[in-house]
Structures are given as structure tokens and as C-alpha cells.
Design a protein around this motif. Structure first.
Motif, PDB file in Angstrom:
ATOM      1  N   LEU A 121       0.827  -1.199   0.000  1.00 51.36           N
ATOM      2  CA  LEU A 121       0.000   0.000   0.000  1.00 51.36           C
ATOM      3  C   LEU A 121       0.866   1.255   0.000  1.00 51.36           C
ATOM      4  O   LEU A 121       0.550   2.237  -0.695  1.00 51.36           O
ATOM      5  CB  LEU A 121      -0.927  -0.013   1.217  1.00 51.36           C
ATOM      6  CG  LEU A 121      -1.806   1.228   1.422  1.00 51.36           C
ATOM      7  CD1 LEU A 121      -2.734   1.436   0.233  1.00 51.36           C
ATOM      8  CD2 LEU A 121      -2.612   1.101   2.706  1.00 51.36           C
ATOM      9  N   ARG A 122       1.959   1.230   0.741  1.00 54.37           N
ATOM     10  CA  ARG A 122       2.837   2.402   0.807  1.00 54.37           C
ATOM     11  C   ARG A 122       3.398   2.741  -0.571  1.00 54.37           C
ATOM     12  O   ARG A 122       3.514   3.921  -0.943  1.00 54.37           O
ATOM     13  CB  ARG A 122       3.971   2.139   1.786  1.00 54.37           C
ATOM     14  CG  ARG A 122       4.945   3.300   1.924  1.00 54.37           C
ATOM     15  CD  ARG A 122       5.901   3.080   3.073  1.00 54.37           C
ATOM     16  NE  ARG A 122       6.577   1.782   2.954  1.00 54.37           N
ATOM     17  CZ  ARG A 122       7.416   1.300   3.874  1.00 54.37           C
ATOM     18  NH1 ARG A 122       7.641   1.992   4.979  1.00 54.37           N
ATOM     19  NH2 ARG A 122       8.002   0.124   3.690  1.00 54.37           N
TER      20      ARG A 122
ATOM     21  N   VAL B 221       1.168   7.561  -6.294  1.00 55.83           N
ATOM     22  CA  VAL B 221       0.124   8.547  -6.588  1.00 55.83           C
ATOM     23  C   VAL B 221       0.597   9.955  -6.246  1.00 55.83           C
ATOM     24  O   VAL B 221       0.358  10.909  -6.999  1.00 55.83           O
ATOM     25  CB  VAL B 221      -1.176   8.199  -5.831  1.00 55.83           C
ATOM     26  CG1 VAL B 221      -2.183   9.342  -5.940  1.00 55.83           C
ATOM     27  CG2 VAL B 221      -1.794   6.919  -6.386  1.00 55.83           C
ATOM     28  N   LYS B 222       1.286  10.112  -5.124  1.00 54.60           N
ATOM     29  CA  LYS B 222       1.745  11.441  -4.727  1.00 54.60           C
ATOM     30  C   LYS B 222       2.776  11.985  -5.714  1.00 54.60           C
ATOM     31  O   LYS B 222       2.736  13.169  -6.081  1.00 54.60           O
ATOM     32  CB  LYS B 222       2.335  11.387  -3.321  1.00 54.60           C
ATOM     33  CG  LYS B 222       2.717  12.750  -2.759  1.00 54.60           C
ATOM     34  CD  LYS B 222       1.523  13.686  -2.675  1.00 54.60           C
ATOM     35  CE  LYS B 222       0.487  13.202  -1.664  1.00 54.60           C
ATOM     36  NZ  LYS B 222      -0.639  14.171  -1.536  1.00 54.60           N
ATOM     37  N   VAL B 223       3.703  11.151  -6.172  1.00 49.32           N
ATOM     38  CA  VAL B 223       4.690  11.594  -7.155  1.00 49.32           C
ATOM     39  C   VAL B 223       3.995  11.943  -8.473  1.00 49.32           C
ATOM     40  O   VAL B 223       4.336  12.934  -9.130  1.00 49.32           O
ATOM     41  CB  VAL B 223       5.761  10.513  -7.388  1.00 49.32           C
ATOM     42  CG1 VAL B 223       6.677  10.905  -8.548  1.00 49.32           C
ATOM     43  CG2 VAL B 223       6.585  10.307  -6.128  1.00 49.32           C
ATOM     44  N   ALA B 224       2.992  11.161  -8.853  1.00 48.04           N
ATOM     45  CA  ALA B 224       2.247  11.449 -10.074  1.00 48.04           C
ATOM     46  C   ALA B 224       1.531  12.790  -9.979  1.00 48.04           C
ATOM     47  O   ALA B 224       1.462  13.544 -10.956  1.00 48.04           O
ATOM     48  CB  ALA B 224       1.239  10.331 -10.340  1.00 48.04           C
TER      49      ALA B 224
ATOM     50  N   ALA C 165       6.966  15.516  -3.476  1.00 52.38           N
ATOM     51  CA  ALA C 165       6.146  14.423  -2.954  1.00 52.38           C
ATOM     52  C   ALA C 165       6.650  13.980  -1.592  1.00 52.38           C
ATOM     53  O   ALA C 165       5.860  13.753  -0.663  1.00 52.38           O
ATOM     54  CB  ALA C 165       6.155  13.251  -3.931  1.00 52.38           C
ATOM     55  N   ALA C 166       7.980  13.861  -1.449  1.00 47.17           N
ATOM     56  CA  ALA C 166       8.561  13.440  -0.174  1.00 47.17           C
ATOM     57  C   ALA C 166       8.259  14.444   0.931  1.00 47.17           C
ATOM     58  O   ALA C 166       7.954  14.072   2.074  1.00 47.17           O
ATOM     59  CB  ALA C 166      10.072  13.265  -0.330  1.00 47.17           C
ATOM     60  N   GLU C 167       8.332  15.746   0.604  1.00 44.24           N
ATOM     61  CA  GLU C 167       8.035  16.775   1.605  1.00 44.24           C
ATOM     62  C   GLU C 167       6.593  16.681   2.085  1.00 44.24           C
ATOM     63  O   GLU C 167       6.317  16.816   3.280  1.00 44.24           O
ATOM     64  CB  GLU C 167       8.308  18.159   1.009  1.00 44.24           C
ATOM     65  CG  GLU C 167       9.792  18.456   0.794  1.00 44.24           C
ATOM     66  CD  GLU C 167      10.017  19.776   0.091  1.00 44.24           C
ATOM     67  OE1 GLU C 167       9.011  20.394  -0.360  1.00 44.24           O
ATOM     68  OE2 GLU C 167      11.187  20.194  -0.039  1.00 44.24           O
ATOM     69  N   GLU C 168       5.668  16.452   1.151  1.00 48.09           N
ATOM     70  CA  GLU C 168       4.263  16.366   1.539  1.00 48.09           C
ATOM     71  C   GLU C 168       3.965  15.076   2.299  1.00 48.09           C
ATOM     72  O   GLU C 168       3.064  15.046   3.147  1.00 48.09           O
ATOM     73  CB  GLU C 168       3.379  16.486   0.303  1.00 48.09           C
ATOM     74  CG  GLU C 168       1.901  16.710   0.627  1.00 48.09           C
ATOM     75  CD  GLU C 168       1.138  17.303  -0.545  1.00 48.09           C
ATOM     76  OE1 GLU C 168       0.031  16.811  -0.820  1.00 48.09           O
ATOM     77  OE2 GLU C 168       1.645  18.254  -1.183  1.00 48.09           O
TER      78      GLU C 168
ATOM     79  N   ALA D 122      13.569   7.454   0.277  1.00 48.88           N
ATOM     80  CA  ALA D 122      12.555   6.430   0.550  1.00 48.88           C
ATOM     81  C   ALA D 122      11.512   6.400  -0.556  1.00 48.88           C
ATOM     82  O   ALA D 122      11.070   5.326  -0.984  1.00 48.88           O
ATOM     83  CB  ALA D 122      11.897   6.696   1.905  1.00 48.88           C
ATOM     84  N   VAL D 123      11.120   7.581  -1.033  1.00 49.94           N
ATOM     85  CA  VAL D 123      10.145   7.648  -2.115  1.00 49.94           C
ATOM     86  C   VAL D 123      10.734   7.052  -3.391  1.00 49.94           C
ATOM     87  O   VAL D 123      10.098   6.241  -4.072  1.00 49.94           O
ATOM     88  CB  VAL D 123       9.688   9.103  -2.358  1.00 49.94           C
ATOM     89  CG1 VAL D 123       8.749   9.178  -3.555  1.00 49.94           C
ATOM     90  CG2 VAL D 123       9.009   9.665  -1.122  1.00 49.94           C
ATOM     91  N   SER D 124      11.959   7.452  -3.718  1.00 49.47           N
ATOM     92  CA  SER D 124      12.610   6.939  -4.934  1.00 49.47           C
ATOM     93  C   SER D 124      12.747   5.419  -4.884  1.00 49.47           C
ATOM     94  O   SER D 124      12.511   4.729  -5.886  1.00 49.47           O
ATOM     95  CB  SER D 124      13.989   7.583  -5.102  1.00 49.47           C
ATOM     96  OG  SER D 124      13.877   8.980  -5.261  1.00 49.47           O
TER      97      SER D 124
END
Length: 310
Positions: free
Chosen positions: A3-4, A10-13, A21-24, A31-33
Motif C-alpha cells: 500500500l505504501r 500517486v503522490k509523485v504522479a 512528494a517526499a516533503e508532503e 525512501a520515495v525513490s
């Protein structure tokens, strides 16, 4: 697939940028990458491509994103429904309505409902008829007031809760302003102030004029009842508006005259998604509304009183 990973994707999109996206998300950029990379490896496709300093979805990424956003929306709604099931009086009701109902009706029914459910939250969304239908179907809102009521629609159901008369509105110094009632044909030589195309009141007025034997000459078009009413009051033309759109909001007001021939009305419906159970708090509000308009079942939607129309 976790799920993560889907949440990060979705946030990066949405942001088209990993750092933003990482800041939000309040996590490290690495971690996002890493999660996006693992997701792409599992799917065996590239979901993003570089565009300058930003990221852009690939065609397959766009397809995947559309599906994932639907899944995330359903998941968020499932969590809300669980909370509402445990305590319906703490839930949120999402309701859509046209602008003309926002002046008096929506504030009145919400205030009455909250007398017995003070902790229920409301999320409001205004829109035109096709937008409101789409919002109900896509689950953007739980309930919506619409006009006209869609008599036959595979994806929405509901009830006609109100039939409202339309009045002629005229400049205060108009020769007919002092009349109690007129025939619509008496306005055949006037210039009309109408709603823009796409608003449900426009075809109602247009067809009424055709029934009265003339095609209305358009002087101005607007998108809000306050604009229509103000232009008429300023002498820019005449129009037809329902009673709920005639509550005074400023000193400059047009004259209101009943129309006897033809009788012009609009139907207002309360709609929801067909064949789908409403969340408990939204169902409580729907039951309350049906009683408010004299259509409800015998069961009381409130805890200690029966609402009355005002």
C-alpha cells in the motif's frame, strides 16, 4: 506490492516531482525513490519518464495511476465508513447542489439537521447538472440536489423532493412591475437575462417562452442567481427565477410577478448512486431530508424531534 508503494506513486504522479512528494509525505526523498523503483521492478515497466526537472507519467503509468487512484479512493471511503459505523454521529456527509439552492435551502436543512447531530461534518460541492450527476456516479459526493430530476438513469436513483414555481422578475420601474400576475407572452418584446448554456434553468425558461409563442431575445448571460437578479434590477432586461433564488442579498432588487400562462416550474430531486448502500450518516441525512420535504417514512431520523419545513 505494498500500500505504501501505491501511496508514494500517486503522490509523485500528482506532484510530478520526487522531492515535493517526499516533503508532503513527510518522508525522505530516498525512501520515495526506492519505493517507486521497487514498484516499477515488480510491474516490469517504467511508470515515469524525465521531463526537464520534473517527472511525467508514461502512457502505461497514466493507465496504472487511474486505476490506483480509484483503489485509494475506495480504501479511504472504506475507512470513513468504518468510523461512521462505529459512531454515525461523528461522520462526514458529502453533498452537491446547484448554486441557486445555496442561498437558503442548503443552510436551512443543514442547520436543522445539526440540531440533533451537532458533530456531523459536511463537505459541500456546487456544480451544474451534468457535473453533479458525474460527482454522484464517481462517489465524489454521497447525495446531490439536482434540477431537473433525472427520471430515467441507470446509475443514479432518488426522489423528487420539491416542485418550485418560477416568477418573472422585472426592473422596478417596468410597466408590469406592479401587476400581481402576467402571461409570459406579455414579455415577448423584452430582452432577457438568462443563465449561460449548461445551467438547468436556461432550458426551462427557453422552453416556456417557446410555449408562450416567442423566442427570447438575449441581452446578457450569467452564471449565478445574484448576477441575474442584479442585472434585471439595474434595468438590463427581464428574466425568470425560482422563489429560492429571490431571497434578498442586497438593496437593489427586481420586481417579482407571478406567471399564469404557461405555469413555469422546476423539479428538484435528491439523488444518490443507484443500487448502492449509503454510509450510515449519509443515510440518516437522506431520511431527514425526505421527512423535511414531507416524503419520509414513519421512522424518525433524529433522536428527539421531528423536523418541520421553514
Amino acid at each position: 506490492m505494498e500500500l505504501r508503494q501505491l501511496q508514494y506513486f500517486v503522490k509523485v504522479a500528482q506532484k510530478e516531482h520526487v522531492t515535493q512528494a517526499a516533503e508532503e509525505l513527510h518522508v525522505a526523498q530516498s525512501a520515495v525513490s526506492r519505493q517507486i523503483h521497487q514498484l516499477e521492478e515488480e510491474l516490469g515497466v517504467n511508470l515515469f519518464m524525465q521531463k526537464g526537472r520534473n517527472l511525467q507519467l508514461t502512457p502505461v503509468g497514466q493507465l496504472f495511476c487511474k486505476r490506483v487512484e480509484g483503489i485509494m479512493k475506495d480504501l479511504d471511503r472504506a475507512v470513513i465508513e468504518i468510523h461512521e459505523f462505529l459512531d454515525p454521529e461523528q461522520g462526514e456527509i458529502r453533498i452537491g447542489f446547484p448554486h441557486s439552492l445555496g442561498i437558503h435551502l442548503i443552510p436551512s436543512v443543514v442547520a436543522e439537521f445539526r440540531k440533533n447531530y451537532p458533530n456531523v461534518k459536511f463537505r459541500f460541492k456546487q456544480g451544474m447538472f451534468p457535473t453533479l450527476i458525474r460527482d454522484v456516479i464517481s462517489a465524489e459526493v454521497d447525495l446531490a440536489f439536482v434540477s431537473p430530476f433525472p427520471e430515467r438513469h441507470d446509475q443514479v436513483g432518488g426522489d423528487v423532493v420539491l416542485t418550485e414555481e418560477l416568477f418573472a422578475i422585472l426592473p422596478p420601474n417596468h410597466p408590469l412591475a406592479g401587476e400581481k400576475s402576467i402571461k409570459l407572452e406579455q414579455l415577448k418584446d423584452e430582452r432577457f437575462v438568462l443563465f449561460s448554456k449548461g445551467y438547468s434553468l436556461r432550458p426551462i425558461v427557453w422552453h416556456a417562452c417557446l410555449e408562450a409563442g416567442f423566442t427570447p431575445k438575449i441581452a446578457f448571460e450569467g452564471e449565478e442567481t445574484d448576477t441575474i437578479r442584479g442585472l434585471v434590477a439595474a434595468g438590463m432586461g427581464v428574466s425568470l427565477l425560482p422563489e429560492m433564488a429571490l431571497f434578498q442579498t442586497n438593496p437593489l432588487q427586481p420586481a417579482r410577478v407571478s406567471i399564469t400562462e404557461p405555469k413555469v416550474t422546476r423539479s428538484i430531486g435528491l439523488i444518490h448512486r443507484a443500487d448502492e448502500k449509503l454510509p450510515p450518516v449519509a443515510q440518516a441525512f437522506r431520511t431527514f431530508l425526505l421527512q423535511y420535504f414531507g416524503l419520509g417514512p414513519a421512522a424518525q431520523p433524529t433522536k428527539d424531534s421531528t423536523p418541520s419545513r421553514s
